[in-house]
Design an enzyme around this catalytic site. Structure first.
Site, PDB file in Angstrom:
ATOM      1  N   SER A 129       0.590  -1.235  -0.196  1.00  0.00           N
ATOM      2  CA  SER A 129       0.239  -0.118  -0.114  1.00  0.00           C
ATOM      3  C   SER A 129       0.966   0.967   0.398  1.00  0.00           C
ATOM      4  O   SER A 129       1.458   1.463   1.016  1.00  0.00           O
ATOM      5  CB  SER A 129      -1.372   0.043   1.053  1.00  0.00           C
ATOM      6  OG  SER A 129      -1.558   1.331   1.474  1.00  0.00           O
ATOM      7  N   GLY A 181     -16.071  -5.979 -14.652  1.00  0.00           N
ATOM      8  CA  GLY A 181     -16.294  -6.180 -13.534  1.00  0.00           C
ATOM      9  C   GLY A 181     -17.585  -6.402 -12.731  1.00  0.00           C
ATOM     10  O   GLY A 181     -18.403  -4.486 -12.665  1.00  0.00           O
ATOM     11  N   ALA A 182     -18.093  -6.672 -11.840  1.00  0.00           N
ATOM     12  CA  ALA A 182     -19.349  -6.454 -10.837  1.00  0.00           C
ATOM     13  C   ALA A 182     -18.814  -6.458  -8.755  1.00  0.00           C
ATOM     14  O   ALA A 182     -19.740  -6.781  -8.636  1.00  0.00           O
ATOM     15  CB  ALA A 182     -21.032  -6.935 -10.993  1.00  0.00           C
ATOM     16  N   GLY A 183     -18.088  -6.040  -9.213  1.00  0.00           N
ATOM     17  CA  GLY A 183     -17.493  -6.737  -6.783  1.00  0.00           C
ATOM     18  C   GLY A 183     -17.480  -5.776  -6.961  1.00  0.00           C
ATOM     19  O   GLY A 183     -18.312  -4.859  -7.080  1.00  0.00           O
ATOM     20  N   GLY A 184     -16.884  -5.442  -5.398  1.00  0.00           N
ATOM     21  CA  GLY A 184     -16.933  -4.228  -4.380  1.00  0.00           C
ATOM     22  C   GLY A 184     -17.034  -3.036  -5.250  1.00  0.00           C
ATOM     23  O   GLY A 184     -17.139  -1.358  -5.050  1.00  0.00           O
ATOM     24  N   ASP A 244     -13.936   5.721  -1.961  1.00  0.00           N
ATOM     25  CA  ASP A 244     -13.673   5.419  -3.223  1.00  0.00           C
ATOM     26  C   ASP A 244     -14.306   5.946  -4.267  1.00  0.00           C
ATOM     27  O   ASP A 244     -14.106   6.505  -5.181  1.00  0.00           O
ATOM     28  CB  ASP A 244     -14.192   3.882  -3.072  1.00  0.00           C
ATOM     29  CG  ASP A 244     -12.706   3.357  -2.682  1.00  0.00           C
ATOM     30  OD1 ASP A 244     -11.478   3.722  -2.329  1.00  0.00           O
ATOM     31  OD2 ASP A 244     -12.978   1.702  -2.283  1.00  0.00           O
ATOM     32  N   LYS A 292     -13.790  -4.265   3.617  1.00  0.00           N
ATOM     33  CA  LYS A 292     -14.760  -2.800   3.573  1.00  0.00           C
ATOM     34  C   LYS A 292     -15.500  -3.306   3.682  1.00  0.00           C
ATOM     35  O   LYS A 292     -16.605  -2.305   4.244  1.00  0.00           O
ATOM     36  CB  LYS A 292     -15.055  -2.278   2.321  1.00  0.00           C
ATOM     37  CG  LYS A 292     -12.794  -1.881   1.734  1.00  0.00           C
ATOM     38  CD  LYS A 292     -13.046  -1.588   0.016  1.00  0.00           C
ATOM     39  CE  LYS A 292     -11.981  -0.569  -0.297  1.00  0.00           C
ATOM     40  NZ  LYS A 292     -11.348  -0.011  -1.303  1.00  0.00           N
ATOM     41  N   TYR A 351      -3.789  -0.317 -10.067  1.00  0.00           N
ATOM     42  CA  TYR A 351      -2.483   0.854 -10.184  1.00  0.00           C
ATOM     43  C   TYR A 351      -1.034   0.351 -10.181  1.00  0.00           C
ATOM     44  O   TYR A 351      -0.727  -0.308  -9.343  1.00  0.00           O
ATOM     45  CB  TYR A 351      -2.294   2.608  -9.204  1.00  0.00           C
ATOM     46  CG  TYR A 351      -2.640   1.849  -8.217  1.00  0.00           C
ATOM     47  CD1 TYR A 351      -3.636   1.589  -7.172  1.00  0.00           C
ATOM     48  CD2 TYR A 351      -0.813   2.201  -6.910  1.00  0.00           C
ATOM     49  CE1 TYR A 351      -4.101   1.038  -5.866  1.00  0.00           C
ATOM     50  CE2 TYR A 351      -1.217   1.875  -5.807  1.00  0.00           C
ATOM     51  CZ  TYR A 351      -2.391   1.615  -5.199  1.00  0.00           C
ATOM     52  OH  TYR A 351      -2.117   0.831  -4.123  1.00  0.00           O
TER      53      TYR A 351
END
Ligand code: NDP
Length: 264
Positions: A15, A121-124, A100, A64, A209
């Site tokens: 991170s 995509g269909a995640g968080g 976010d 999350k 990233y």
């Protein structure tokens, strides 16, 4: 007294957040320090937060949803997404936000053609971005590898396709929110679907990233305008820093300083 902030995640060693926030605190002479905490069990988030005496925290993959549960109060869009990435300790209570979603919208301010969007995509992350974009009046179509995670979006009224049912058509902007390309060299959808769609799009964005994904590389080769996930990372950090410093500093000042840390 010095304040302590942290990012919770697993893994979390990669991170960039400690660099961003510690540079900010140093530059603004804020008596605070920011660290990273590798947390295996999301259910222990609140206990760790309180035992460390944190003033605030960021939360990343895969905690999350656990952070949403851990908060005493959740504000803003985080309520409908069910995911929290920023926690502020306020009068003994944990207040949760999702920067976010707002951060991504802020990062998108330089992208002018964004009315008609295809989201991969269909995640968080997709949930946060799709809800925010639709709040701004954008038409968002979802394309995901499998059907299961599309249910949330179908119920929320989005046009939804899996790889079987999708037919390429024109979009202003394509956003990859899948983790394809993060630790492998996969495309987020089969090239037979992706290439004709990309050929008609103006702009392609990847939320990943720190590396050039196959999706972004292909987009560049097709002369598309591109953006990687570092702008979103920066923007969500800027908004979280506003919460951490209780609005004492101007957004533009925070952004300039945090952006400097990307050169480290
Ligand atoms: P989730 O686990 O919630 O969702 C992952 C999604 O990716 C699912 O839709 C899944 O599809 C899809 N997927 C995974 N592998 C593939 C593959 N090989 N091909 C096609 N689709 C695939 O993840 P998150 O939403 O939490 O995170 C997604 C990405 O966003 C990560 O790479 C993360 O690093 C990045 N991110 C970046 C941020 C930033 O600030 N720049 C902030 C937050 C996240 P299926 O349903 O079929 O399994």
């Amino acid at each position: 007294m010095s304040e302590l902030f942290a990012i919770f995640g697993h893994p979390v060693a990669h991170s960039r957040s400690p660099l961003m926030y510690n540079h900010l605190f140093d530059s603004l002479h804020v008596k605070a320090c920011y660290t990273r905490i590798d947390l295996l069990e999301g259910s222990r988030l609140k206990e760790r937060f309180l035992s460390l005496g944190l003033s605030g925290a960021n939360v990343t993959f895969p905690h999350k949803e656990a952070a949403f549960e851990a908060c005493d109060e959740v504000r803003g869009l985080a309520q409908s997404i069910g995911a929290v990435n920023t926690i502020v300790h306020e009068d003994g209570r944990l207040i949760g936000y999702n920067t976010d979603a707002d951060g991504f919208w802020y990062a998108l301010r330089h992208v002018h053609h964004r009315q008609n969007i295809l989201m991969l995509g269909a995640g968080g992350t997709a949930k946060a971005l799709a809800m925010r974009l639709s709040q701004e009046g954008c038409a968002v179509t979802m394309l995901n590898r499998s059907k299961g995670r599309l249910r949330f979006f179908e119920e929320a009224g989005f046009a939804c396709f899996d790889w079987e049912s999708f037919t390429p058509r024109p979009y202003d902007l394509i956003i990859n929110t899948t983790s394809a390309g993060l630790t492998d060299m996969h495309y987020p959808a089969p090239l037979a679907l992706l290439e004709p769609t990309m050929a008609q799009a103006g702009h392609c964005i990847d939320v990943i990233y720190g590396k050039e994904t196959p999706f972004l590389k292909r987009s560049k080769a097709m002369n598309k305008a591109v953006m990687d996930g570092s702008e979103m990372l920066l923007s969500q950090g800027v908004l979280a820093a506003e919460y951490f410093t209780q609005g004492r500093f101007e957004r533009a000042v925070i952004e300039t300083i945090m952006r400097e840390s990307f050169a480290f």
